[in-house]
Design a protein around this motif. Structure first.
Motif, PDB file in Angstrom:
ATOM      1  N   LEU A   1       2.958   6.156   7.570  1.00 56.27           N
ATOM      2  CA  LEU A   1       2.481   6.990   6.463  1.00 56.27           C
ATOM      3  C   LEU A   1       2.926   8.437   6.656  1.00 56.27           C
ATOM      4  O   LEU A   1       3.295   9.119   5.699  1.00 56.27           O
ATOM      5  N   GLU A   2       2.903   8.905   7.894  1.00 53.19           N
ATOM      6  CA  GLU A   2       3.368  10.263   8.174  1.00 53.19           C
ATOM      7  C   GLU A   2       4.867  10.384   7.908  1.00 53.19           C
ATOM      8  O   GLU A   2       5.329  11.416   7.411  1.00 53.19           O
ATOM      9  N   GLN A   3       5.627   9.326   8.196  1.00 57.33           N
ATOM     10  CA  GLN A   3       7.052   9.321   7.870  1.00 57.33           C
ATOM     11  C   GLN A   3       7.269   9.408   6.353  1.00 57.33           C
ATOM     12  O   GLN A   3       8.278   9.934   5.894  1.00 57.33           O
ATOM     13  N   ASP A   4       6.304   8.883   5.593  1.00 58.42           N
ATOM     14  CA  ASP A   4       6.369   8.961   4.130  1.00 58.42           C
ATOM     15  C   ASP A   4       5.963  10.337   3.607  1.00 58.42           C
ATOM     16  O   ASP A   4       5.955  10.562   2.391  1.00 58.42           O
ATOM     17  N   GLY A   5       5.566  11.230   4.515  1.00 54.61           N
ATOM     18  CA  GLY A   5       5.211  12.588   4.100  1.00 54.61           C
ATOM     19  C   GLY A   5       3.719  12.858   4.012  1.00 54.61           C
ATOM     20  O   GLY A   5       3.313  13.957   3.636  1.00 54.61           O
ATOM     21  N   TRP A   6       2.893  11.890   4.355  1.00 52.32           N
ATOM     22  CA  TRP A   6       1.441  12.082   4.304  1.00 52.32           C
ATOM     23  C   TRP A   6       0.938  12.766   5.569  1.00 52.32           C
ATOM     24  O   TRP A   6       1.457  12.535   6.651  1.00 52.32           O
TER      25      TRP A   6
ATOM     26  N   LEU B   1       0.840  -1.201   0.000  1.00 52.04           N
ATOM     27  CA  LEU B   1       0.000   0.000   0.000  1.00 52.04           C
ATOM     28  C   LEU B   1       0.877   1.253   0.000  1.00 52.04           C
ATOM     29  O   LEU B   1       0.636   2.183  -0.780  1.00 52.04           O
ATOM     30  N   ARG B   2       1.874   1.292   0.856  1.00 56.11           N
ATOM     31  CA  ARG B   2       2.769   2.453   0.909  1.00 56.11           C
ATOM     32  C   ARG B   2       3.427   2.698  -0.444  1.00 56.11           C
ATOM     33  O   ARG B   2       3.501   3.840  -0.909  1.00 56.11           O
ATOM     34  N   SER B   3       3.865   1.627  -1.090  1.00 51.02           N
ATOM     35  CA  SER B   3       4.484   1.765  -2.418  1.00 51.02           C
ATOM     36  C   SER B   3       3.483   2.295  -3.432  1.00 51.02           C
ATOM     37  O   SER B   3       3.788   3.183  -4.222  1.00 51.02           O
ATOM     38  N   ARG B   4       2.273   1.750  -3.402  1.00 52.58           N
ATOM     39  CA  ARG B   4       1.240   2.179  -4.358  1.00 52.58           C
ATOM     40  C   ARG B   4       0.853   3.628  -4.135  1.00 52.58           C
ATOM     41  O   ARG B   4       0.594   4.365  -5.086  1.00 52.58           O
ATOM     42  N   LEU B   5       0.808   4.058  -2.876  1.00 55.64           N
ATOM     43  CA  LEU B   5       0.505   5.459  -2.592  1.00 55.64           C
ATOM     44  C   LEU B   5       1.583   6.373  -3.167  1.00 55.64           C
ATOM     45  O   LEU B   5       1.280   7.421  -3.729  1.00 55.64           O
ATOM     46  N   LYS B   6       2.827   5.969  -3.033  1.00 61.74           N
ATOM     47  CA  LYS B   6       3.924   6.778  -3.585  1.00 61.74           C
ATOM     48  C   LYS B   6       3.835   6.831  -5.107  1.00 61.74           C
ATOM     49  O   LYS B   6       4.004   7.883  -5.713  1.00 61.74           O
ATOM     50  N   GLU B   7       3.541   5.694  -5.727  1.00 60.61           N
ATOM     51  CA  GLU B   7       3.440   5.628  -7.195  1.00 60.61           C
ATOM     52  C   GLU B   7       2.196   6.331  -7.711  1.00 60.61           C
ATOM     53  O   GLU B   7       2.221   6.931  -8.779  1.00 60.61           O
ATOM     54  N   GLY B   8       1.110   6.246  -6.958  1.00 63.26           N
ATOM     55  CA  GLY B   8      -0.193   6.662  -7.453  1.00 63.26           C
ATOM     56  C   GLY B   8      -0.565   8.097  -7.225  1.00 63.26           C
ATOM     57  O   GLY B   8      -1.727   8.467  -7.381  1.00 63.26           O
TER      58      GLY B   8
END
Length: 191
Positions: A53-58, A11-18
């Motif tokens: 997710l927050e660490q990913d910038g969300w 999911l994290r990967s798809r959020l970054k790609e999408g």
């Protein structure tokens, strides 16, 4: 079946790609699918997942279906009439559930609340809406109908934590007890 951690990583990967799904015409809606027997495990993981997710910038915002249903029914103009009727026949669960389902579906109450959240978040940079507590929809409705009515109106990436089973690429069964439905238009992960 992938583990919850594997599904969440995907999911994290798809959020970054999408991030650009809107340019393709698709709504940025993602279902994280897990077996209904794993609902408590998912609930215990939400805080950890939000942090990642927050660490990913969300900027993660949670929308609880259970809270939305409770608020809608608690403040419904017919609530006093329903309570009076329930006192007359308190074990007529079929009628009680049918009345509540009609109130939630005929007025598109959940649709409006999700749209309100989308509207409130669309100006926020990197906003992500996490929809939880889907099991509260049973026996009133299913999220697929809500998603279908809101098609084209999701502007903020939305992750739906979906307790159910998956058969193939697009077919889901809510809670593993409803008939399989292949009308979901979103990205499915896990299951």
């Amino acid at each position: 079946m992938p583990s919850l951690e594997q599904s969440f990583s995907k999911l994290r990967s798809r959020l970054k790609e999408g991030a650009g799904l809107r340019e393709t015409g698709d709504d940025p809606v993602y279902y994280l699918i897990f077996g209904p027997e794993r609902m408590m495990e998912v609930k215990r993981s939400i805080r950890k997942w939000r942090s990642r997710l927050e660490q990913d910038g969300w900027s993660v915002h949670t929308f609880s279906i259970a809270d939305a249903i409770h608020g809608a029914l608690q403040n419904h103009p017919l609530r006093d009439i329903w309570l009076h009727e329930d006192q007359r026949n308190p074990f007529d669960f079929e009628n009680i559930n049918a009345t509540l389902a009609e109130a939630l579906n005929s007025e598109n109450t959940l649709d409006e609340r999700i749209l309100e959240q989308q509207e409130a978040l669309k100006q926020e940079e990197n906003a992500l809406l996490l929809i939880t507590d889907l099991e509260a929809l049973h026996p009133y409705t299913r999220i697929g109908g809500v998603e279908s009515r809101l098609q084209g109106q999701f502007e903020v990436p939305t992750v739906i934590l979906y307790p159910g089973t998956r058969n193939g690429e697009y077919t889901l069964s809510f809670l593993g007890i409803y008939p399989e439905d292949g009308n979901y238009r979103s990205v499915h992960i896990g299951g």
